[in-house]
Design a protein around this motif. Structure first.
Motif, PDB file in Angstrom:
ATOM      1  N   ALA A  34       0.847  -1.184   0.000  1.00  0.00           N
ATOM      2  CA  ALA A  34       0.000   0.000   0.000  1.00  0.00           C
ATOM      3  C   ALA A  34       0.882   1.234   0.000  1.00  0.00           C
ATOM      4  O   ALA A  34       1.974   1.219   0.584  1.00  0.00           O
ATOM      5  CB  ALA A  34      -0.922   0.016   1.214  1.00  0.00           C
ATOM      6  N   PRO A  35       0.442   2.311  -0.636  1.00  0.00           N
ATOM      7  CA  PRO A  35       1.263   3.528  -0.652  1.00  0.00           C
ATOM      8  C   PRO A  35       1.513   4.105   0.736  1.00  0.00           C
ATOM      9  O   PRO A  35       2.536   4.730   0.964  1.00  0.00           O
ATOM     10  CB  PRO A  35       0.416   4.498  -1.502  1.00  0.00           C
ATOM     11  CG  PRO A  35      -0.462   3.626  -2.330  1.00  0.00           C
ATOM     12  CD  PRO A  35      -0.757   2.424  -1.480  1.00  0.00           C
ATOM     13  N   ASP A  36       0.589   3.874   1.674  1.00  0.00           N
ATOM     14  CA  ASP A  36       0.709   4.438   3.025  1.00  0.00           C
ATOM     15  C   ASP A  36       0.405   3.325   4.019  1.00  0.00           C
ATOM     16  O   ASP A  36      -0.757   3.049   4.329  1.00  0.00           O
ATOM     17  CB  ASP A  36      -0.276   5.600   3.172  1.00  0.00           C
ATOM     18  CG  ASP A  36      -0.177   6.297   4.529  1.00  0.00           C
ATOM     19  OD1 ASP A  36       0.498   5.762   5.435  1.00  0.00           O
ATOM     20  OD2 ASP A  36      -0.796   7.368   4.691  1.00  0.00           O
ATOM     21  N   THR A  37       1.441   2.684   4.540  1.00  0.00           N
ATOM     22  CA  THR A  37       1.204   1.573   5.461  1.00  0.00           C
ATOM     23  C   THR A  37       0.730   2.060   6.827  1.00  0.00           C
ATOM     24  O   THR A  37       0.134   1.289   7.587  1.00  0.00           O
ATOM     25  CB  THR A  37       2.468   0.706   5.633  1.00  0.00           C
ATOM     26  OG1 THR A  37       3.560   1.525   6.052  1.00  0.00           O
ATOM     27  CG2 THR A  37       2.820   0.000   4.341  1.00  0.00           C
ATOM     28  N   GLN A  38       0.958   3.327   7.148  1.00  0.00           N
ATOM     29  CA  GLN A  38       0.423   3.838   8.403  1.00  0.00           C
ATOM     30  C   GLN A  38      -1.097   3.861   8.350  1.00  0.00           C
ATOM     31  O   GLN A  38      -1.781   3.414   9.279  1.00  0.00           O
ATOM     32  CB  GLN A  38       0.962   5.229   8.703  1.00  0.00           C
ATOM     33  CG  GLN A  38       0.501   5.762  10.069  1.00  0.00           C
ATOM     34  CD  GLN A  38       1.172   7.062  10.446  1.00  0.00           C
ATOM     35  OE1 GLN A  38       1.975   7.610   9.701  1.00  0.00           O
ATOM     36  NE2 GLN A  38       0.849   7.576  11.619  1.00  0.00           N
ATOM     37  N   ALA A  39      -1.665   4.354   7.235  1.00  0.00           N
ATOM     38  CA  ALA A  39      -3.118   4.377   7.084  1.00  0.00           C
ATOM     39  C   ALA A  39      -3.674   2.964   6.992  1.00  0.00           C
ATOM     40  O   ALA A  39      -4.730   2.655   7.571  1.00  0.00           O
ATOM     41  CB  ALA A  39      -3.498   5.176   5.843  1.00  0.00           C
ATOM     42  N   PHE A  40      -2.973   2.093   6.285  1.00  0.00           N
ATOM     43  CA  PHE A  40      -3.391   0.694   6.165  1.00  0.00           C
ATOM     44  C   PHE A  40      -3.369   0.032   7.548  1.00  0.00           C
ATOM     45  O   PHE A  40      -4.283  -0.707   7.923  1.00  0.00           O
ATOM     46  CB  PHE A  40      -2.458  -0.013   5.188  1.00  0.00           C
ATOM     47  CG  PHE A  40      -2.889  -1.378   4.736  1.00  0.00           C
ATOM     48  CD1 PHE A  40      -4.102  -1.937   5.098  1.00  0.00           C
ATOM     49  CD2 PHE A  40      -2.047  -2.124   3.912  1.00  0.00           C
ATOM     50  CE1 PHE A  40      -4.474  -3.203   4.667  1.00  0.00           C
ATOM     51  CE2 PHE A  40      -2.414  -3.380   3.479  1.00  0.00           C
ATOM     52  CZ  PHE A  40      -3.627  -3.934   3.858  1.00  0.00           C
ATOM     53  N   GLY A  41      -2.334   0.310   8.316  1.00  0.00           N
ATOM     54  CA  GLY A  41      -2.230  -0.263   9.645  1.00  0.00           C
ATOM     55  C   GLY A  41      -3.319   0.231  10.581  1.00  0.00           C
ATOM     56  O   GLY A  41      -3.877  -0.545  11.372  1.00  0.00           O
TER      57      GLY A  41
ATOM     58  N   GLY B 110       9.067   0.788  11.205  1.00  0.00           N
ATOM     59  CA  GLY B 110       9.124   2.236  11.311  1.00  0.00           C
ATOM     60  C   GLY B 110       7.743   2.810  11.073  1.00  0.00           C
ATOM     61  O   GLY B 110       6.785   2.081  10.807  1.00  0.00           O
ATOM     62  N   GLU B 111       7.641   4.125  11.130  1.00  0.00           N
ATOM     63  CA  GLU B 111       6.329   4.767  11.087  1.00  0.00           C
ATOM     64  C   GLU B 111       5.548   4.419   9.832  1.00  0.00           C
ATOM     65  O   GLU B 111       4.347   4.189   9.878  1.00  0.00           O
ATOM     66  CB  GLU B 111       6.499   6.280  11.184  1.00  0.00           C
ATOM     67  CG  GLU B 111       5.178   7.028  11.231  1.00  0.00           C
ATOM     68  CD  GLU B 111       5.361   8.502  11.475  1.00  0.00           C
ATOM     69  OE1 GLU B 111       4.840   9.290  10.676  1.00  0.00           O
ATOM     70  OE2 GLU B 111       6.035   8.861  12.460  1.00  0.00           O
ATOM     71  N   ASP B 112       6.183   4.413   8.674  1.00  0.00           N
ATOM     72  CA  ASP B 112       5.472   4.096   7.440  1.00  0.00           C
ATOM     73  C   ASP B 112       6.221   3.019   6.666  1.00  0.00           C
ATOM     74  O   ASP B 112       6.314   3.050   5.440  1.00  0.00           O
ATOM     75  CB  ASP B 112       5.294   5.345   6.581  1.00  0.00           C
ATOM     76  CG  ASP B 112       4.180   5.186   5.547  1.00  0.00           C
ATOM     77  OD1 ASP B 112       3.360   4.265   5.716  1.00  0.00           O
ATOM     78  OD2 ASP B 112       4.150   5.965   4.582  1.00  0.00           O
ATOM     79  N   GLY B 113       6.753   2.035   7.398  1.00  0.00           N
ATOM     80  CA  GLY B 113       7.463   0.951   6.758  1.00  0.00           C
ATOM     81  C   GLY B 113       6.634  -0.313   6.740  1.00  0.00           C
ATOM     82  O   GLY B 113       5.422  -0.284   6.505  1.00  0.00           O
ATOM     83  N   LEU B 114       7.271  -1.430   7.018  1.00  0.00           N
ATOM     84  CA  LEU B 114       6.556  -2.703   7.054  1.00  0.00           C
ATOM     85  C   LEU B 114       5.841  -2.865   8.384  1.00  0.00           C
ATOM     86  O   LEU B 114       6.317  -2.391   9.418  1.00  0.00           O
ATOM     87  CB  LEU B 114       7.530  -3.862   6.832  1.00  0.00           C
ATOM     88  CG  LEU B 114       8.003  -4.090   5.391  1.00  0.00           C
ATOM     89  CD1 LEU B 114       9.028  -3.039   4.984  1.00  0.00           C
ATOM     90  CD2 LEU B 114       8.588  -5.482   5.235  1.00  0.00           C
TER      91      LEU B 114
END
Length: 299
Positions: free
Chosen positions: A145-152, A168-172
């Motif tokens: 996903a382009p933004d894993t923070q939002a996905f998470g 990390g904040e927007d990593g895996l």
């Protein structure tokens, strides 16, 4: 937060040749066909009616199924998704042998079907003659996903899942369901797509058998064997006929007490060559770094 998802449910993939794709995963991994309804082919590795479904189409990910803890949990996921302004595609099951479902689009484009339990109506040991290694169960999916923070945040707030590890904040990120296995959903940053779906095997001999089965087809593993840092599982990967990776692994960690577990943050300063991704040291191949297959709601 109370769990809404009990465990991994199933994956639905469109294929130009659904029966050919089904026979391929039977011969390599060891699933068996449980039902064929026209161009729709259902497969399982245990007593569930299906864990993988192939439908007629152009080789895209139709949905990743998540088995809810109750019918009420399905309704709650739908309510939360609508409250967050997410697209709800349907509130009818995609397949057979389960009663309630909601299909929705996560931030970034991944498509999930949250559903009541798929019927446990298949024999575990009888009528099982495929040459593959016979997994225990479908284990997890990994989506980009382009933004894993939002996905998470979607996984936590809409699905009620819990973070197991991250980089990390927007990593895996890796998220678990009520069954306690380290992850049911894994994610990485990138263009939206299903990178891989995974099966839980019994032994290293099973992983070797899968590699041997690929050799008989003049194919090879894409990456592995190795041992992941997050999850601790020993893995191999190969590509299915649509270009989506299939992970086969053993020894995925299980978290037995949410109250005492603290999510880990893995240091990725050494990049893809770092041991956070493979504790045994071998970095991923170019084939592993492929984007997988896109999501499409069309069935």
């Amino acid at each position: 937060m109370t769990y809404l998802i009990r465990q991994m449910g199933h994956v639905v993939i469109s294929s130009p040749d659904p029966l050919g794709a089904a026979n391929d995963i039977c011969n390599v991994v060891g699933l068996r066909i449980t039902e064929q309804d026209g161009d729709t082919v259902y497969l399982s590795s245990n007593d569930r009616h299906h864990e993988v479904t192939y439908v007629k189409g152009d080789g895209k990910a139709v949905a990743c199924g998540l088995e809810a803890v109750s019918p009420g949990a399905v309704d709650e996921v739908k309510r939360r998704a609508l409250s967050d302004g997410l697209a709800v595609l349907d509130d009818r099951p995609l397949g057979r042998h389960y009663d309630n479902a909601v299909r929705l689009v996560a931030p970034g484009g991944a498509i999930f079907e949250v559903h009541t339990p798929i019927a446990r109506n298949q024999p575990r040991r009888h009528n099982y003659s495929t040459p593959g290694a016979r997994p225990r169960r479908i284990e997890h999916i990994n989506a980009f996903a382009p933004d894993t923070q939002a996905f998470g945040e979607f996984c936590e707030k809409v699905l009620g899942m819990k973070l197991s590890d991250q980089t990390g904040e927007d990593g895996l990120r890796w998220y678990r369901a009520e069954d306690g296995f380290h992850h049911t959903i894994a994610m990485g940053p990138g263009k939206s797509g299903l990178h891989h779906y995974a099966f839980d095997l019994h032994s290293l001999e099973d992983l070797a058998a899968i590699a041997d089965n690929l050799t008989l087809k003049d194919r090879a593993l894409v990456w592995g064997p190795g041992r992941h840092g997050a999850g601790g599982n020993i893995f191999t990967y190969y590509a299915d006929p649509h270009g989506c990776l299939v992970e086969n692994s053993i020894e995925l960690e299980r978290i037995d007490n949410d109250a005492t577990y603290e999510p880990r943050t893995w240091d990725i300063s050494e990049g893809l060559a770092g041991r956070w991704l493979n504790l045994w040291g071998t970095p991923p191949t170019p084939g592993f770094l492929c984007p997988g297959i896109p999501f499409s709601p069309d069935v």
